[in-house]
Structure formats: structure tokens, C-alpha cells
Write a protein that holds these residues in place. Structure first.
Motif, short mmCIF file in Angstrom:
data_model
loop_
_atom_site.label_atom_id
_atom_site.label_comp_id
_atom_site.label_asym_id
_atom_site.label_seq_id
_atom_site.Cartn_x
_atom_site.Cartn_y
_atom_site.Cartn_z
N PRO A 191 11.13 -14.53 43.43
CA PRO A 191 12.39 -15.28 43.34
C PRO A 191 13.47 -14.80 44.29
N SER A 192 13.53 -13.51 44.58
CA SER A 192 14.62 -12.97 45.39
C SER A 192 14.63 -13.49 46.83
N ILE A 193 13.51 -14.08 47.29
CA ILE A 193 13.55 -14.62 48.66
C ILE A 193 14.57 -15.75 48.76
N ALA A 194 14.95 -16.35 47.64
CA ALA A 194 15.93 -17.44 47.65
C ALA A 194 17.24 -17.01 48.29
N LEU A 195 17.56 -15.71 48.18
CA LEU A 195 18.82 -15.20 48.73
C LEU A 195 18.63 -14.56 50.10
N GLY A 196 17.44 -14.71 50.68
CA GLY A 196 17.24 -14.27 52.07
C GLY A 196 16.87 -12.83 52.23
N THR A 197 15.95 -12.33 51.41
CA THR A 197 15.51 -10.93 51.54
C THR A 197 14.50 -10.70 52.67
N PRO A 198 13.73 -11.71 53.13
CA PRO A 198 12.75 -11.44 54.19
C PRO A 198 13.41 -11.09 55.52
N ASP A 199 12.69 -10.33 56.34
CA ASP A 199 13.11 -10.04 57.71
C ASP A 199 12.47 -11.08 58.63
N ILE A 200 13.31 -11.84 59.33
CA ILE A 200 12.84 -12.94 60.18
C ILE A 200 13.61 -12.90 61.50
N SER A 201 12.98 -13.35 62.57
CA SER A 201 13.63 -13.31 63.88
C SER A 201 14.50 -14.55 64.12
N VAL A 202 15.43 -14.42 65.05
CA VAL A 202 16.25 -15.56 65.47
C VAL A 202 15.35 -16.67 66.01
N TYR A 203 14.34 -16.29 66.76
CA TYR A 203 13.39 -17.25 67.35
C TYR A 203 12.74 -18.11 66.27
N GLU A 204 12.28 -17.49 65.20
CA GLU A 204 11.64 -18.23 64.11
C GLU A 204 12.63 -19.13 63.40
N MET A 205 13.83 -18.61 63.16
CA MET A 205 14.82 -19.38 62.42
C MET A 205 15.28 -20.62 63.20
N VAL A 206 15.48 -20.48 64.49
CA VAL A 206 15.88 -21.65 65.29
C VAL A 206 14.78 -22.70 65.30
N GLY A 207 13.53 -22.26 65.45
CA GLY A 207 12.42 -23.19 65.41
C GLY A 207 12.34 -23.93 64.08
N ALA A 208 12.56 -23.20 62.98
CA ALA A 208 12.48 -23.81 61.65
C ALA A 208 13.60 -24.82 61.43
N TYR A 209 14.83 -24.44 61.76
CA TYR A 209 15.97 -25.35 61.58
C TYR A 209 15.85 -26.59 62.45
N SER A 210 15.17 -26.46 63.59
CA SER A 210 15.05 -27.60 64.49
C SER A 210 14.30 -28.77 63.85
N ALA A 211 13.40 -28.49 62.91
CA ALA A 211 12.67 -29.56 62.24
C ALA A 211 13.62 -30.45 61.44
N PHE A 212 14.71 -29.88 60.90
CA PHE A 212 15.69 -30.69 60.18
C PHE A 212 16.35 -31.69 61.13
#
Length: 779
Positions: A566-587
Motif C-alpha cells: 500500500p505505501s507505494i501510493a505515496l511514492g516510496t519507490p526509487d524511479i528515474s526522471v527518464y522513466e517518469m517522463v515516459g510514463a506521464y507522456s502516455a496521459f
């Protein structure tokens, strides 16, 4: 009357001398011919054959080219050479070369007979006789002449033969282009293109007359006539070239006299691997190319050489947007860093720059840093020093140049400092990572991996991964919309919420709190996301399950490890800027994930295409789900933690707000986004989207123990959002970039209500416009 015996003998003696003269003369000519014949046969050393003359071996730098046709940088070892054609040379440069080096260039076939005879008679005091073709032959095939007279004569013979062959092989124009391309102008300026870019920051075609004269003057001896070390000598030599131009009628005496009075006016722009534009992107590209070379050999089976084979790498980076991105970082980070130093003086924080660490923990942290440092590696493995010797060296003051922000700009200062103290010093600097991408094509337009590549080479776009905080929440909300068909207007109670132990493999009960511990009433999903309400996010992940959210994030291109708790809901994972931009781009791309693209094609030096990218896309969300998620995130910039992008109240604000905002952005177009702040204010994020551009920004220190003490400066809206705001404001000012100001495209058959104007429960949305950053419930 008959000749006497004595007279007859005199005539015979004289005829003997005549015979000897002709024997020596003819023998000399035959000897010279023999020398040239033997040289042509390779008796005095290998001579280039037809193939070598057709393709002379020169080391060519690999060129990195932006999407708008600009050179971002080069890969090279010793030779920073990128050839240009004759048509790319300005006429004044060609005229200066011929007037100075070979006035009868168009009249001879490689050897200037008149010049050679003059040089022979005057023994070189009246000037040399080497033609441009001879000088090119020397540069291409045997280099500098020997001081030994016999060897020098033999080299000269070879040089003449090669010059004649070059004249047969190439046109006069091709010989001039090759000559300009081969010469080393010093300071990593190999060839005329590098020289014009390094000394005058322009392409060869843009060189004016006095600039051309300076570069041609350097042909005499670029080591002696180095404009950085010997500007007076270079100016004098340039004036000699101007005199030659006037002598042969290329310019008037008036123009010559006028230009001879001017200064060199250098615009020195070094081309090194650690300087220039897009340095972090070039660092990434170096690894990309080495992997490509490993799997793509030449047709003959040998490997490409990244540094010598003259490849051309066409990238998606836009040099203008890259410049805007780097300027935004350089504008915001010095102000933020200055406030960080104020809060972390030894008086205010005895453990500066670290917070919440005991002295023993700090010592352990620095010891780990020592063993991971380049200094440790060199002393341990290159110098074979013992651990004790290495540790002692970290305690000895050493001369060094360290990074600093000076007058709001990146700079260096020479100092005497213990290496262990320099480690602590560098750990006090806030870093950043920023990437900007077109969501429809996947083309990455800007990439900034840190504040200064020379001193902080770890790339925080793709290499570095950090906790992402509330920027992860849109994935939770999107999963709920996709699975349960929720609307942004659906209401949830804002009350403490717990997920019992062991429900999702959680060993303990999980009860997240809101920032500020404020509860009461109900909130729409749009309001909850805008204000990063943790309790509502907890309710949503409980309804869809953590595994559903992880699966969605994976489909959106996030490959980093995410535990389905459940705690991943608040952003506990370590993720790169590269991955996050790619993911948001789908929206922004109506639910279609497009893998980020950095390289569009690779060519060899002859223009043959060796690689062409193929887009990788996949449908992840329905158009409706993606659009609803975007409308949710628009609330963040309308009434939530990103609302400062809209307002002009930064014009008359307190000093601390000035540090946070920099200046008013006053953006009025539709913007969707999300801020993120991690525990203890260690990481600040902002993800922002317009229909054709998605940009992510992270700010934080190398160690999470170095952070702001309070949320005032330590939130994503203060650390990262200003970089996004400055960048976008500058991009919009550059109208040629065509960055969208339009609405996000709605699907034709929208069944979910996204208009929450009539929901009375959203009183926070109406009031938040007047709230200060301290009052808002930032995520």
C-alpha cells in the motif's frame, strides 16, 4: 697559319672541362630523375597507392547533431576533425590562403617551377617554394620534414611526387578543401570547421575577412601563432595575410589598413567532453554508441571506432530547448543553493550539511564515499598504496579547484583543502535532473542531468533513481478511473484511513497521515489530488489493490522495482526522471505509451545510413481514462500545489518567495502536472504536461540526509517547479518551437463527467488561490 703545339694543347685542355661539365650536368639530371623514379617506386619508404590517394587516412571526430541541425558536440581522442566541402568555405578564406601560401596555385600542376627556381637561387631567403598541394602531401602522408639534409631531400622528392599525383586525382577545389580540413589549428581545433567554431563560435561560411586572415596566418605555425597564448604575434601574422591580400588585388589598401587596426575579437568556445551544451546527454550517448558498436560491425567485420571514423549521430535533442533547459537550471539552482547554505551554517547545524544523523553515522557515510572515490581507486590500484596511506592522504591539505556558484553562475575557485573536507563540501550541493519529451513521437527534446558536468558527472536523468513522492499518485488515481470508472468529481471522505495488517502482505497496519494532519468533510478526487491528500489516495489503492497499480506503472514504461504494498501510493519507490517522463507522456498521448527516443539515425562519413530508429509504442489506457487523468492533474496547476504557475503574486512577495519562484510565470494555457515531496524534504519533484510536451524535474542532494529542515523550501513546488516554469516560459517566448497552448484533446464519446464546477464540497479549490505556500497541503 698553322697552330702551334702549345695552342693545340690549350684547346684540348679546355674541351676536357666542357666534357666534364656536361657529364656532371647530365649526370646530375639523371641522378635527380633516378631519385624521383626510385621514390615513386617506394625505394625510400612506402608511397600511397591510388586507393590511399582516393581515401587518405585521417582521423575524423564523430559529430552529434541536434534535431534543428546544430552540432551538440563531438567524440574524439586527439583529432577533433569534421570535414567540410569546398562549397562550405567562404571566398575570403580561399583568397587569403592562395594570396599567402601559393599565389600561382591555379597555374601549376602541383610544383611551382618559378618558385622552386627562386628558392634555389636565393637558398630559401626569398621564401619557400612549397605549393598548397605539396603542403597537403606533407600533412597527409609524411608529416614534418627531417633535419638531416639527405633525408630531407628524399622526403622532398616523395612530397613532389605525391603532390603531382594529388593534382591528377583531385580538382583544385578539392585540394583546397582537404588542406583546410587536415590542418591542426591547436586547442583541439583540428580542421577549419573546428577552428572556426572554437575560435569564433561560428561555422566556416560565416567567417568574415579578418577572421579568415587570422586562421590562414596560423598555417605558418599554429603552435607559435596560438591566439590564446600569443595574441600579439597572431595579430601581426594576420596583418601579413591582409598585406598579401592587398598585394594580389583581393582587397583595397583602405580595407587592409582599416582591418589591420582591429583586434582579434575571439569568441573562444572550447569543444571538450566536459564543456559546451548537453554534456550529460553526450555522456549518455557515449554509452549508447558503445553498445551499438558492439552489436553492429562494419561490412568487413571490423568494429567502428567512435572517436576516429567520422560517424554522424542524429539526435532528437533540440538545441534551443536544451539551452532553455540549461538556463532554467542555472537560474534557479544558485538561489535555492544560497538558501540551503544559509540554513546549514555550522552555527545553525553542527552536522552540516547533514540532518538527522549522528556523528558516527556521518563518519561512516564519508568513509564509504572515500572508498568509492576516483582518488581511492587511483591510489589503490594504480599507485599500489595501502589503505592506511590512502586514508592519511585524505587528511592532507591539497591544492584543488572546486565548484561554486559565483554571481549566480557556475564557476571554479582554486583552494587548499583536505580531500575529506572536499567530499563533505560537495555533498552540500543540491543536484537536479530534467528531461523534456514530445509525447506523440517520443523524441526527447532536452536533457539536463545535473548542475555542472565537470564536477558532478553522475547523470540524474537516467542513471540516478530517487523516491518520487506524490508524483506517483496519478498512477493510483488512473488505476481507479480505469478499473472503477471514477470521475474527478466523485467525493470521498477526508478522514483518517487505515489498511489492516497482512491485507496486501503488509506486516503492520498502515495509516497514512495528511500533511499538517488536517481532516474533515469530503473532497472530490480532483481536489484531493490537487492538494495531495494522503487519506483519499489510501482509500483508492485499497479499492484497486497495490498490484494493479504496479502493473499499470510497468505498462507505462517504469522498469524500476516496485513492491506491491500500500505505501507505494505515496511514492516510496526509487524511479528515474527518464522513466517518469515516459510514463506521464502516455496521459498526454491519449493512453498510448511511446518509448523515449534519443537517436534517430547514424551515418558513416560518406552519408551511408547505418542505423534508423523504429518507434516503440503500445496502448496502455483508453483515450477516456487518459483524458480523465489529465483533467485530474489540471487541478494541480489550477488550485493546488502547482497554482503558482498561474499567478502574478510573485511580483510583490517576501524574500523567501523570491527564492522559491524566481519571477512570475503567469502561464494561462492548460497545464496538467503533479508536484512531489519525499520524507524529510529530501527530494522535490514536478511533472508538467502540455499537449505536445512533457517535462519532469527532480531536485535533491546526493545523500538524502542533506535536505532542507522544513517544507517551506523543501517541497517539490519550491525545489523543482520553478525550473519547469522558467523553462516553459522561455520555450513559449521562442515561437519557432511551436509549444502547444491548446486544450488537451477530449475523446469523441466521453462518458465520465470531468466538469466539477457544481460540486459545493470543493470549497478548498475556491479558497486556495489566496493561500500562501505554507498554508497549502503540498505533496
Amino acid at each position: 697559319m698553322a697552330k702551334t703545339k702549345k695552342e693545340t694543347k690549350g684547346v684540348q685542355d679546355f674541351s676536357k672541362y666542357i666534357r666534364w661539365f656536361w657529364m656532371v650536368f647530365i649526370g646530375g639530371i639523371l641522378a635527380v630523375l633516378l631519385i624521383f623514379l626510385l621514390a615513386s617506386w617506394g625505394a625510400f619508404g612506402e608511397m600511397p597507392d591510388h586507393t590511399q590517394l582516393e581515401n587518405p587516412r585521417t582521423n575524423l571526430a564523430t559529430e552529434i547533431i541536434s534535431s534543428d541541425g546544430q552540432t551538440l558536440g563531438k567524440f574524439y581522442f586527439n583529432d577533433n576533425r569534421t570535414p567540410v566541402s569546398y562549397s562550405e568555405l567562404p571566398q575570403n578564406l580561399i583568397d587569403a590562403l592562395i594570396a599567402t601560401e601559393d599565389a600561382r596555385f591555379h597555374e601549376h600542376s602541383g610544383i611551382d617551377g618559378r618558385g622552386t627556381l627562386r628558392a634555389f637561387i636565393t637558398l630559401g631567403s626569398g621564401g619557400g617554394a612549397s605549393t598548397i598541394s605539396q603542403q597537403l602531401a606533407k600533412q597527409l602522408f609524411h608529416g614534418e620534414g627531417s633535419t638531416n639534409i639527405v633525408k630531407r631531400v628524399l622526403q622532398k622528392a616523395k612530397e613532389w611526387i605525391i603532390a603531382i599525383r594529388l593534382e591528377r586525382q583531385y580538382t583544385k577545389e578539392e585540394i583546397i578543401a582537404q588542406y583546410f580540413n587536415i590542418y591542426d589549428f591547436g586547442n583541439n581545433a583540428d580542421g577549419i570547421r573546428s577552428a572556426s567554431r572554437i575560435y569564433f563560435n561560428k561555422e566556416p561560411k560565416q567567417l568574415d575577412l579578418k577572421e579568415s586572415a587570422m586562421l590562414v596566418g596560423m598555417f605558418k605555425n599554429s603552435s607559435l601563432y596560438n591566439p590564446r597564448r600569443n595574441p600579439v604575434g597572431v595579430k601581426n601574422r594576420r596583418n601579413v595575410v591582409l598585406y598579401q591580400l592587398e598585394k594580389y588585388g583581393y582587397i583595397s589598401e583602405k580595407v587592409k589598413d582599416s582591418l589591420q587596426q582591429t583586434e582579434l575579437d575571439l569568441d573562444y568556445s572550447p569543444e571538450s567532453h566536459r564543456e559546451g551544451i548537453a554534456t550529460y546527454f553526450r555522456g549518455y550517448l557515449d554509452g549508447f554508441m558503445k553498445d551499438w558498436i558492439k552489436n553492429n560491425p562494419k561490412p568487413d567485420g571490423t568494429k567502428w571506432n567512435l572517436y576516429n571514423d567520422g560517424l554522424k549521430i542524429y539526435t532528437t535533442i533540440d538545441s534551443r530547448m536544451q539551452k532553455h533547459a540549461e538556463d532554467a537550471v542555472q537560474q534557479h539552482m544558485p538561489r535555492l543553493q544560497a538558501e540551503f547554505f544559509v540554513q546549514n551554517t555550522p552555527k545553525r547545524n553542527p552536522t552540516a550539511p547533514f540532518l538527522d544523523l549522528e556523528l558516527e553515522e556521518i563518519d561512516a557515510l564519508l568513509n564509504r564515499g572515500m572508498k568509492q572515490s576516483e582518488r581511492w581507486r587511483k591510489m589503490k590500484y594504480d599507485l599500489k598504496k595501502s589503505n592506511k596511506e590512502i586514508i592519511e592522504s585524505f587528511q592532507k591539505p591539497t591544492k584543488m579547484s572546486v565548484f561554486t556558484w559565483k554571481d549566480g553562475k557556475a564557476s571554479e575557485v582554486d583552494t587548499l583543502m583536505k580531500p575529506i573536507d572536499s567530499m563533505r563540501y560537495y555533498k552540500s550541493f543540491l543536484r537536479t535532473g530534467m528531461m523534456s519529451m514530445n509525447p506523440q513521437t517520443g523524441h526527447v527534446k532536452a536533457w539536463v542531468g545535473g548542475i555542472n558536468y565537470r564536477h558532478f558527472q553522475y547523470d540524474m536523468v537516467k542513471q540516478g533513481k530517487r523516491q518520487i513522492g506524490s508524483t506517483f499518485k496519478p498512477f493510483v488515481y488512473t488505476a481507479a478511473i480505469d478499473q472503477l470508472h471514477y470521475s474527478p468529481c466523485d467525493e470521498f471522505p477526508d478522514v483518517p484511513y487505515c489498511i489492516e495488517a497482512n491485507k496486501y502482505g503488509n506486516p503492520e497496519e498502515w495509516c497514512p497521515k495528511n500533511s499538517g494532519h488536517n481532516y474533515g468533510g469530503t473532497r472530490t478526487l480532483k481536489n484531493a489530488l490537487a492538494n495531495s491528500v494522503n487519506t483519499v489516495t489510501a482509500q483508492l489503492i485499497d479499492k484497486v489493490g497495490p498490484q494493479t497499480v504496479v502493473n499499470l506503472a510497468n505498462k507505462l514504461g517504469i522498469e524500476s522495482e516496485m513492491l506491491p504494498v500500500p505505501s507505494i501510493a505515496l511514492g516510496t519507490p526509487d524511479i528515474s526522471v527518464y522513466e517518469m517522463v515516459g510514463a506521464y507522456s502516455a496521459f498526454a498521448n491519449q493512453g498510448v505509451y511511446t518509448k523515449p527516443v534519443m537517436v534517430t539515425s547514424i551515418e558513416d562519413k560518406n552519408g551511408t545510413i547505418l542505423y534508423q530508429f523504429k518507434p516503440e509504442t503500445r496502448d496502455v489506457l483508453s483515450e477516456e481514462t487518459a483524458y480523465v487523468a489529465v483533467k485530474l492533474m489540471e487541478g494541480v496547476t489550477q488550485v493546488g500545489s502547482g497554482a503558482r504557475l498561474r499567478h502574478s503574486w510573485a511580483k510583490n512577495v517576501t524574500e523567501y518567495k523570491e527564492v522559491i519562484t524566481g519571477y512570475p510565470y503567469e502561464l494561462t494555457n492548460p497545464i496538467a502536472g503533479k508536484t512531489g515531496t519525499t520524507q524529510n524534504q529530501s527530494d522535490g519533484w514536478f511533472m508538467g504536461m502540455v499537449p505536445n510536451l512533457v517535462t519532469g524535474v527532480w531536485v535533491g542532494a546526493e545523500d538524502r540526509a542533506a535536505h532542507f529542515k522544513t517544507i517551506t523550501y523543501g517541497q517539490g513546488a519550491a525545489m523543482a517547479l520553478p525550473i519547469w516554469g522558467i523553462y516553459m516560459k522561455n520555450c513559449y517566448a521562442d515561437e519557432d518551437l511551436n509549444i502547444s497552448k491548446e486544450e488537451f484533446q477530449a475523446p469523441e464519446n466521453l462518458t465520465i463527467n470531468v466538469d466539477c464546477a457544481n460540486h459545493n464540497s470543493d470549497t478548498t479549490e475556491e479558497d486556495s488561490d489566496e493561500e500562501t505556500p505554507e498554508d497549502l497541503d503540498f505533496g
